[in-house]
Design an enzyme around this catalytic site. Structure first.
Site, PDB file in Angstrom:
ATOM      1  N   HIS A 121       0.861  -0.855   0.420  1.00 43.04           N
ATOM      2  CA  HIS A 121       0.265  -0.458   0.128  1.00 43.04           C
ATOM      3  C   HIS A 121       1.114   1.445   0.490  1.00 43.04           C
ATOM      4  O   HIS A 121       2.532   1.211   0.390  1.00 43.04           O
ATOM      5  CB  HIS A 121      -0.951  -0.244   1.206  1.00 43.04           C
ATOM      6  CG  HIS A 121      -0.325   0.392   2.794  1.00 43.04           C
ATOM      7  ND1 HIS A 121       0.506  -0.859   3.081  1.00 43.04           N
ATOM      8  CD2 HIS A 121       0.175   1.199   2.934  1.00 43.04           C
ATOM      9  CE1 HIS A 121       0.587  -1.050   4.482  1.00 43.04           C
ATOM     10  NE2 HIS A 121       0.828   0.959   4.424  1.00 43.04           N
ATOM     11  N   ALA A 122       0.071   2.370  -0.395  1.00 43.12           N
ATOM     12  CA  ALA A 122       1.215   4.014   0.204  1.00 43.12           C
ATOM     13  C   ALA A 122      -0.259   4.620   0.761  1.00 43.12           C
ATOM     14  O   ALA A 122      -1.307   4.355   1.088  1.00 43.12           O
ATOM     15  CB  ALA A 122       0.910   4.214  -1.600  1.00 43.12           C
TER      16      ALA A 122
END
Length: 142
Positions: free
Chosen positions: A55-56
């Site tokens: 994820h970011a």
């Protein structure tokens, strides 16, 4: 605005104090890292072959440290990808926001410590890589 991955991540060499009794490393928010620490979490007992993260974040910054064992931190800003092997408890990897991260290749007994600039907030997460690339494209079109 195209950013180099070198502008968005940095290796942080933390203080290591060693004497005959052992070693000690400490971290102070806004001193050793450029943000106040609002959340701390750690990953452990990661089974062989498993990957974490994926994820970011829109806003969150993090410092990642291998306090025990080793793992690979794969970082991607939408243009460039780099793998950093984390295996020293006095070395951290600082990531600014909008960096996709994957953690893999955990050694037996590895512990990954994460210091975060914000408390947990699900809306800050980008959990789909194609959506992440679209966010980067929109940011850079401005």
């Amino acid at each position: 605005m195209l950013k180099s991955l070198d502008e968005e991540i940095s290796i942080v060499d933390l203080t290591k104090i060693t004497d005959p009794r052992g070693s000690l490393t400490f971290i102070e928010g806004e001193v050793h890292i450029p943000f106040p620490v609002r959340r701390v979490y750690y990953l452990y007992d990661v089974t062989s072959g498993s990957a974490r993260a994926g994820h970011a974040h829109f806003a969150l910054e993090q410092l990642v440290i291998a306090v025990s064992g080793s793992f690979d931190l794969v970082l991607d800003n939408g243009y460039d990808r780099r793998t950093i092997t984390c295996n020293r408890p006095w070395i951290g990897v600082h990531m600014k926001s909008l960096i996709w991260r994957d953690l893999n290749n955990f050694s037996s007994g590895a512990v990954c410590l994460v210091l975060a600039s914000e408390r947990y907030a699900e809306p800050d997460y980008i959990r789909n890589y194609d959506s992440f690339l679209e966010v980067i494209k929109q940011r850079d079109a401005r």
